[in-house]
Design a protein around this motif. Structure first.
Motif, PDB file in Angstrom:
ATOM      1  N   TYR A 284      -4.019 -14.090  -5.773  1.00  0.00           N
ATOM      2  CA  TYR A 284      -2.961 -13.221  -5.637  1.00  0.00           C
ATOM      3  C   TYR A 284      -3.462 -11.614  -6.225  1.00  0.00           C
ATOM      4  CZ  TYR A 284       0.824  -9.973  -7.338  1.00  0.00           C
ATOM      5  OH  TYR A 284       1.464  -8.585  -7.495  1.00  0.00           O
ATOM      6  N   TRP A 285      -4.269 -12.014  -7.421  1.00  0.00           N
ATOM      7  CA  TRP A 285      -4.650 -10.608  -7.922  1.00  0.00           C
ATOM      8  C   TRP A 285      -5.862  -9.997  -7.193  1.00  0.00           C
ATOM      9  CZ3 TRP A 285      -2.051  -7.528 -10.866  1.00  0.00           C
ATOM     10  CH2 TRP A 285      -1.142  -8.330 -11.423  1.00  0.00           C
ATOM     11  N   PHE A 286      -6.594 -11.133  -6.518  1.00  0.00           N
ATOM     12  CA  PHE A 286      -7.788 -10.581  -5.293  1.00  0.00           C
ATOM     13  C   PHE A 286      -7.089  -9.482  -4.489  1.00  0.00           C
ATOM     14  CE2 PHE A 286     -10.581 -10.572  -2.167  1.00  0.00           C
ATOM     15  CZ  PHE A 286     -12.058 -10.523  -2.678  1.00  0.00           C
ATOM     16  N   ARG A 287      -6.182 -10.206  -4.001  1.00  0.00           N
ATOM     17  CA  ARG A 287      -5.516  -9.361  -2.726  1.00  0.00           C
ATOM     18  C   ARG A 287      -4.821  -8.298  -3.402  1.00  0.00           C
ATOM     19  NH1 ARG A 287      -6.687  -7.942   1.590  1.00  0.00           N
ATOM     20  NH2 ARG A 287      -7.718  -9.946   1.699  1.00  0.00           N
ATOM     21  N   ARG A 288      -4.326  -8.045  -4.415  1.00  0.00           N
ATOM     22  CA  ARG A 288      -3.402  -7.235  -5.064  1.00  0.00           C
ATOM     23  C   ARG A 288      -4.649  -5.967  -5.471  1.00  0.00           C
ATOM     24  NH1 ARG A 288      -0.588  -3.450  -6.819  1.00  0.00           N
ATOM     25  NH2 ARG A 288       1.040  -3.995  -8.531  1.00  0.00           N
ATOM     26  N   LEU A 289      -5.609  -6.249  -6.078  1.00  0.00           N
ATOM     27  CA  LEU A 289      -6.483  -5.306  -6.400  1.00  0.00           C
ATOM     28  C   LEU A 289      -7.395  -4.611  -5.134  1.00  0.00           C
ATOM     29  CD1 LEU A 289      -7.783  -6.901  -9.675  1.00  0.00           C
ATOM     30  CD2 LEU A 289      -6.405  -4.793  -9.487  1.00  0.00           C
ATOM     31  N   PHE A 290      -7.671  -5.591  -4.095  1.00  0.00           N
ATOM     32  CA  PHE A 290      -8.162  -5.273  -3.020  1.00  0.00           C
ATOM     33  C   PHE A 290      -7.476  -4.275  -2.161  1.00  0.00           C
ATOM     34  CE2 PHE A 290      -9.717  -5.968   1.414  1.00  0.00           C
ATOM     35  CZ  PHE A 290     -11.095  -5.713   1.118  1.00  0.00           C
ATOM     36  N   ASP A 291      -6.176  -4.532  -2.102  1.00  0.00           N
ATOM     37  CA  ASP A 291      -5.325  -3.724  -1.452  1.00  0.00           C
ATOM     38  C   ASP A 291      -5.096  -2.077  -1.823  1.00  0.00           C
ATOM     39  OD1 ASP A 291      -5.067  -5.531   0.608  1.00  0.00           O
ATOM     40  OD2 ASP A 291      -3.007  -6.301   0.042  1.00  0.00           O
TER      41      ASP A 291
END
Length: 90
Positions: free
Chosen positions: A54-61
């Protein structure tokens, strides 16, 4: 993991292991204020975030691919990053 300006640091993996990472480098009055108010704490640089996908996607976005075409205004990118950072550190 947070690295602070002026504080020597180093990190790495154990032999045979690897990291899949990306990072943000940030500075400025918003982040200075966060340090002054203890939201970013030099004494607590390591944070464990359950739900790493979740955090990877959240930060990547925060800086989406469309940024290259639309040129997202800097204040929007900073606001997105501060919001995600505060959620992550909560």
């Amino acid at each position: 993991m947070l690295f602070f300006p002026g504080v020597p640091h180093g990190c790495g993996t154990a032999p045979g292991e690897f990291w899949d990472e990306f990072w943000f480098e940030f500075e400025g009055p918003v982040f200075d204020l966060m340090r002054t108010n203890g939201l970013l704490d030099l004494r607590q640089p390591v944070h464990h975030a359950p739900g790493h996908d979740y955090w990877f996607r959240r930060l990547f976005d925060i800086v989406p691919a469309q940024h290259l075409a639309k040129k997202t205004p800097p204040h929007i990118t900073i606001a997105r990053f501060v919001l995600a950072l505060m959620e992550l550190l909560a």
